[in-house]
Design a protein around this motif. Structure first.
Motif, PDB file in Angstrom:
ATOM      1  N   GLY A   1       0.819  -1.212   0.000  1.00 20.73           N
ATOM      2  CA  GLY A   1       0.000   0.000   0.000  1.00 20.73           C
ATOM      3  C   GLY A   1       0.849   1.256   0.000  1.00 20.73           C
ATOM      4  O   GLY A   1       0.611   2.179  -0.788  1.00 20.73           O
ATOM      5  N   TYR A   2       1.843   1.291   0.875  1.00 19.07           N
ATOM      6  CA  TYR A   2       2.731   2.455   0.906  1.00 19.07           C
ATOM      7  C   TYR A   2       3.525   2.565  -0.389  1.00 19.07           C
ATOM      8  O   TYR A   2       3.665   3.654  -0.957  1.00 19.07           O
ATOM      9  N   GLY A   3       4.041   1.431  -0.868  1.00 19.09           N
ATOM     10  CA  GLY A   3       4.865   1.456  -2.075  1.00 19.09           C
ATOM     11  C   GLY A   3       4.104   1.906  -3.307  1.00 19.09           C
ATOM     12  O   GLY A   3       4.602   2.717  -4.104  1.00 19.09           O
ATOM     13  N   VAL A   4       2.890   1.407  -3.477  1.00 22.25           N
ATOM     14  CA  VAL A   4       2.088   1.790  -4.645  1.00 22.25           C
ATOM     15  C   VAL A   4       1.765   3.271  -4.613  1.00 22.25           C
ATOM     16  O   VAL A   4       1.884   3.966  -5.633  1.00 22.25           O
ATOM     17  N   MET A   5       1.362   3.784  -3.467  1.00 23.77           N
ATOM     18  CA  MET A   5       1.035   5.206  -3.374  1.00 23.77           C
ATOM     19  C   MET A   5       2.263   6.081  -3.565  1.00 23.77           C
ATOM     20  O   MET A   5       2.192   7.170  -4.144  1.00 23.77           O
ATOM     21  N   TRP A   6       3.422   5.600  -3.103  1.00 25.29           N
ATOM     22  CA  TRP A   6       4.669   6.355  -3.298  1.00 25.29           C
ATOM     23  C   TRP A   6       5.003   6.438  -4.785  1.00 25.29           C
ATOM     24  O   TRP A   6       5.380   7.503  -5.287  1.00 25.29           O
ATOM     25  N   LEU A   7       4.854   5.321  -5.498  1.00 21.62           N
ATOM     26  CA  LEU A   7       5.106   5.323  -6.936  1.00 21.62           C
ATOM     27  C   LEU A   7       4.115   6.235  -7.665  1.00 21.62           C
ATOM     28  O   LEU A   7       4.494   6.958  -8.605  1.00 21.62           O
ATOM     29  N   MET A   8       2.862   6.217  -7.240  1.00 16.74           N
ATOM     30  CA  MET A   8       1.857   7.072  -7.860  1.00 16.74           C
ATOM     31  C   MET A   8       2.188   8.546  -7.645  1.00 16.74           C
ATOM     32  O   MET A   8       2.030   9.369  -8.559  1.00 16.74           O
ATOM     33  N   SER A   9       2.670   8.882  -6.463  1.00 20.05           N
ATOM     34  CA  SER A   9       3.013  10.277  -6.186  1.00 20.05           C
ATOM     35  C   SER A   9       4.200  10.731  -7.026  1.00 20.05           C
ATOM     36  O   SER A   9       4.225  11.863  -7.525  1.00 20.05           O
ATOM     37  N   LYS A  10       5.176   9.856  -7.206  1.00 19.38           N
ATOM     38  CA  LYS A  10       6.336  10.218  -8.022  1.00 19.38           C
ATOM     39  C   LYS A  10       5.966  10.305  -9.500  1.00 19.38           C
ATOM     40  O   LYS A  10       6.477  11.166 -10.231  1.00 19.38           O
ATOM     41  N   PHE A  11       5.063   9.440  -9.946  1.00 20.37           N
ATOM     42  CA  PHE A  11       4.592   9.501 -11.330  1.00 20.37           C
ATOM     43  C   PHE A  11       3.826  10.796 -11.573  1.00 20.37           C
ATOM     44  O   PHE A  11       3.999  11.449 -12.614  1.00 20.37           O
ATOM     45  N   ALA A  12       2.992  11.180 -10.609  1.00 20.92           N
ATOM     46  CA  ALA A  12       2.264  12.443 -10.727  1.00 20.92           C
ATOM     47  C   ALA A  12       3.218  13.630 -10.717  1.00 20.92           C
ATOM     48  O   ALA A  12       2.998  14.628 -11.414  1.00 20.92           O
ATOM     49  N   LEU A  13       4.296  13.519  -9.940  1.00 21.32           N
ATOM     50  CA  LEU A  13       5.283  14.595  -9.892  1.00 21.32           C
ATOM     51  C   LEU A  13       5.967  14.777 -11.240  1.00 21.32           C
ATOM     52  O   LEU A  13       6.233  15.907 -11.676  1.00 21.32           O
ATOM     53  N   MET A  14       6.239  13.673 -11.919  1.00 20.23           N
ATOM     54  CA  MET A  14       6.870  13.752 -13.241  1.00 20.23           C
ATOM     55  C   MET A  14       5.944  14.404 -14.265  1.00 20.23           C
ATOM     56  O   MET A  14       6.390  15.141 -15.147  1.00 20.23           O
ATOM     57  N   LEU A  15       4.646  14.168 -14.150  1.00 19.27           N
ATOM     58  CA  LEU A  15       3.699  14.667 -15.141  1.00 19.27           C
ATOM     59  C   LEU A  15       3.228  16.089 -14.856  1.00 19.27           C
ATOM     60  O   LEU A  15       3.011  16.873 -15.785  1.00 19.27           O
ATOM     61  N   THR A  16       3.047  16.425 -13.589  1.00 19.69           N
ATOM     62  CA  THR A  16       2.397  17.692 -13.243  1.00 19.69           C
ATOM     63  C   THR A  16       3.238  18.600 -12.365  1.00 19.69           C
ATOM     64  O   THR A  16       2.781  19.681 -11.999  1.00 19.69           O
ATOM     65  N   ASP A  17       4.439  18.171 -11.981  1.00 20.81           N
ATOM     66  CA  ASP A  17       5.297  18.937 -11.070  1.00 20.81           C
ATOM     67  C   ASP A  17       4.717  19.048  -9.662  1.00 20.81           C
ATOM     68  O   ASP A  17       5.176  19.858  -8.862  1.00 20.81           O
ATOM     69  N   THR A  18       3.700  18.298  -9.366  1.00 22.90           N
ATOM     70  CA  THR A  18       3.157  18.211  -8.013  1.00 22.90           C
ATOM     71  C   THR A  18       2.951  16.738  -7.684  1.00 22.90           C
ATOM     72  O   THR A  18       2.530  15.956  -8.545  1.00 22.90           O
ATOM     73  N   GLU A  19       3.228  16.368  -6.439  1.00 24.05           N
ATOM     74  CA  GLU A  19       3.138  14.962  -6.064  1.00 24.05           C
ATOM     75  C   GLU A  19       1.694  14.463  -6.071  1.00 24.05           C
ATOM     76  O   GLU A  19       1.437  13.303  -6.335  1.00 24.05           O
ATOM     77  N   GLY A  20       0.741  15.329  -5.786  1.00 20.07           N
ATOM     78  CA  GLY A  20      -0.658  14.934  -5.852  1.00 20.07           C
ATOM     79  C   GLY A  20      -1.134  14.138  -4.645  1.00 20.07           C
ATOM     80  O   GLY A  20      -2.305  14.192  -4.281  1.00 20.07           O
ATOM     81  N   VAL A  21      -0.252  13.377  -4.027  1.00 22.41           N
ATOM     82  CA  VAL A  21      -0.596  12.570  -2.852  1.00 22.41           C
ATOM     83  C   VAL A  21       0.370  12.931  -1.736  1.00 22.41           C
ATOM     84  O   VAL A  21       1.587  12.873  -1.924  1.00 22.41           O
ATOM     85  N   GLY A  22      -0.168  13.331  -0.599  1.00 24.82           N
ATOM     86  CA  GLY A  22       0.673  13.732   0.509  1.00 24.82           C
ATOM     87  C   GLY A  22       1.262  12.553   1.255  1.00 24.82           C
ATOM     88  O   GLY A  22       0.809  11.405   1.111  1.00 24.82           O
ATOM     89  N   GLY A  23       2.268  12.839   2.070  1.00 23.34           N
ATOM     90  CA  GLY A  23       2.895  11.780   2.852  1.00 23.34           C
ATOM     91  C   GLY A  23       1.932  11.122   3.824  1.00 23.34           C
ATOM     92  O   GLY A  23       2.013   9.920   4.080  1.00 23.34           O
ATOM     93  N   GLY A  24       1.002  11.899   4.364  1.00 19.86           N
ATOM     94  CA  GLY A  24       0.004  11.324   5.259  1.00 19.86           C
ATOM     95  C   GLY A  24      -0.896  10.329   4.565  1.00 19.86           C
ATOM     96  O   GLY A  24      -1.297   9.320   5.148  1.00 19.86           O
ATOM     97  N   ASP A  25      -1.222  10.609   3.289  1.00 21.11           N
ATOM     98  CA  ASP A  25      -2.050   9.677   2.521  1.00 21.11           C
ATOM     99  C   ASP A  25      -1.337   8.347   2.325  1.00 21.11           C
ATOM    100  O   ASP A  25      -1.961   7.276   2.382  1.00 21.11           O
ATOM    101  N   LEU A  26      -0.027   8.407   2.062  1.00 20.72           N
ATOM    102  CA  LEU A  26       0.751   7.179   1.897  1.00 20.72           C
ATOM    103  C   LEU A  26       0.687   6.323   3.154  1.00 20.72           C
ATOM    104  O   LEU A  26       0.471   5.096   3.097  1.00 20.72           O
ATOM    105  N   LYS A  27       0.851   6.965   4.305  1.00 24.61           N
ATOM    106  CA  LYS A  27       0.837   6.228   5.570  1.00 24.61           C
ATOM    107  C   LYS A  27      -0.558   5.698   5.885  1.00 24.61           C
ATOM    108  O   LYS A  27      -0.700   4.597   6.446  1.00 24.61           O
ATOM    109  N   LEU A  28      -1.583   6.477   5.529  1.00 27.39           N
ATOM    110  CA  LEU A  28      -2.949   6.009   5.785  1.00 27.39           C
ATOM    111  C   LEU A  28      -3.273   4.788   4.932  1.00 27.39           C
ATOM    112  O   LEU A  28      -3.918   3.848   5.411  1.00 27.39           O
ATOM    113  N   VAL A  29      -2.833   4.784   3.679  1.00 30.54           N
ATOM    114  CA  VAL A  29      -3.050   3.603   2.832  1.00 30.54           C
ATOM    115  C   VAL A  29      -2.324   2.393   3.418  1.00 30.54           C
ATOM    116  O   VAL A  29      -2.856   1.277   3.418  1.00 30.54           O
TER     117      VAL A  29
END
Length: 238
Positions: A148-176
């Motif tokens: 759960g943490y790993g998938v959300m971390w990858l999603m945040s980095k992918f969003a960062l590459m596309l939009t220059d914003t992570e889109g998912v906060g660190g708290g969201d990663l931990k909650l998942v």
């Protein structure tokens, strides 16, 4: 039948009392954390930090109305937990999960914050209770947290590459990760998909009706949608 009705009534009363505590915690914890972080920053950098303490205001209308709504919702969630899971250890654990997710949802909606002081105990609680297989096997709980943490971390980095914003906060990663520990690896995909759908619908609704009152402009907190999805999936596993 009488015992079941009595247990539901008791759950509703205890849930309503818990709602009072949840209201106080959601209102007072963020300012306390802010003061603590500001003190640490002052000690680290040796300079006075400007005070921008977050207000204790809410986004659900007047504070008294919100208190009533939260108490009622907490009572309903408690009754649902006892009715669906049962007046037993898994039922009590599920009710406590419901209260915790409600608290996190309120804080995240008001302040875009998912405090570690709540999320980390939730994660450990999921891992511990599933050592006894209450909602998932111990292996599923462990890998649910890790993946759960790993998938959300990858999603945040992918969003960062596309939009220059992570889109998912660190708290969201931990909650998942915490929800993965409760629901298990097999349910994790449903949690992420359901939360994404709910978040997308909320964003479309907000744009359609121009509800620009969301905190910090266009940002919509993802935590409440994760909480709803996680609650539904854990209940399904119970």
């Amino acid at each position: 039948m009488t015992e079941r009705i009595s247990s539901l009534l008791l759950a509703s009363v205890i849930g309503a009392l818990a709602g009072i505590c949840i209201n106080l915690l959601a209102a007072r914890l963020p300012p306390l954390l802010h003061r603590h972080w500001r003190k640490e920053a002052q000690e680290l950098f040796g300079i006075a930090m400007e005070d921008h303490e977050p207000p204790a205001s809410t986004h659900f209308g007047p504070i008294r109305l919100r208190s009533v709504l939260v108490c009622a919702l907490c009572a309903i969630l408690s009754m649902i937990g006892i009715h669906h899971v049962g007046p037993n250890l898994p039922g009590v654990a599920f009710v406590l999960l419901s209260w915790t997710l409600l608290t996190l949802s309120l804080i995240d909606w008001d302040h875009l914050l998912l405090p570690d002081i709540i999320v980390y105990p939730l994660l450990w609680a999921g891992l511990i209770i599933n050592q006894y297989g209450l909602f998932a096997t111990s292996a599923d709980a462990l890998w649910g947290a890790v993946v759960g943490y790993g998938v959300m971390w990858l999603m945040s980095k992918f969003a960062l590459m596309l939009t220059d914003t992570e889109g998912v906060g660190g708290g969201d990663l931990k909650l998942v990760a915490a929800l993965g520990a409760w629901a298990g690896l097999e349910t994790l995909a449903y949690i992420i998909m359901l939360a994404s759908v709910l978040g997308g619908l909320a964003h479309v609704f907000r744009l359609s009706f121009n509800t620009s009152h969301s905190i910090r402009g266009a940002v919509i907190p993802f935590g409440p949608f994760l909480a709803i999805a996680g609650w539904v999936c854990v209940m399904y596993n119970a």
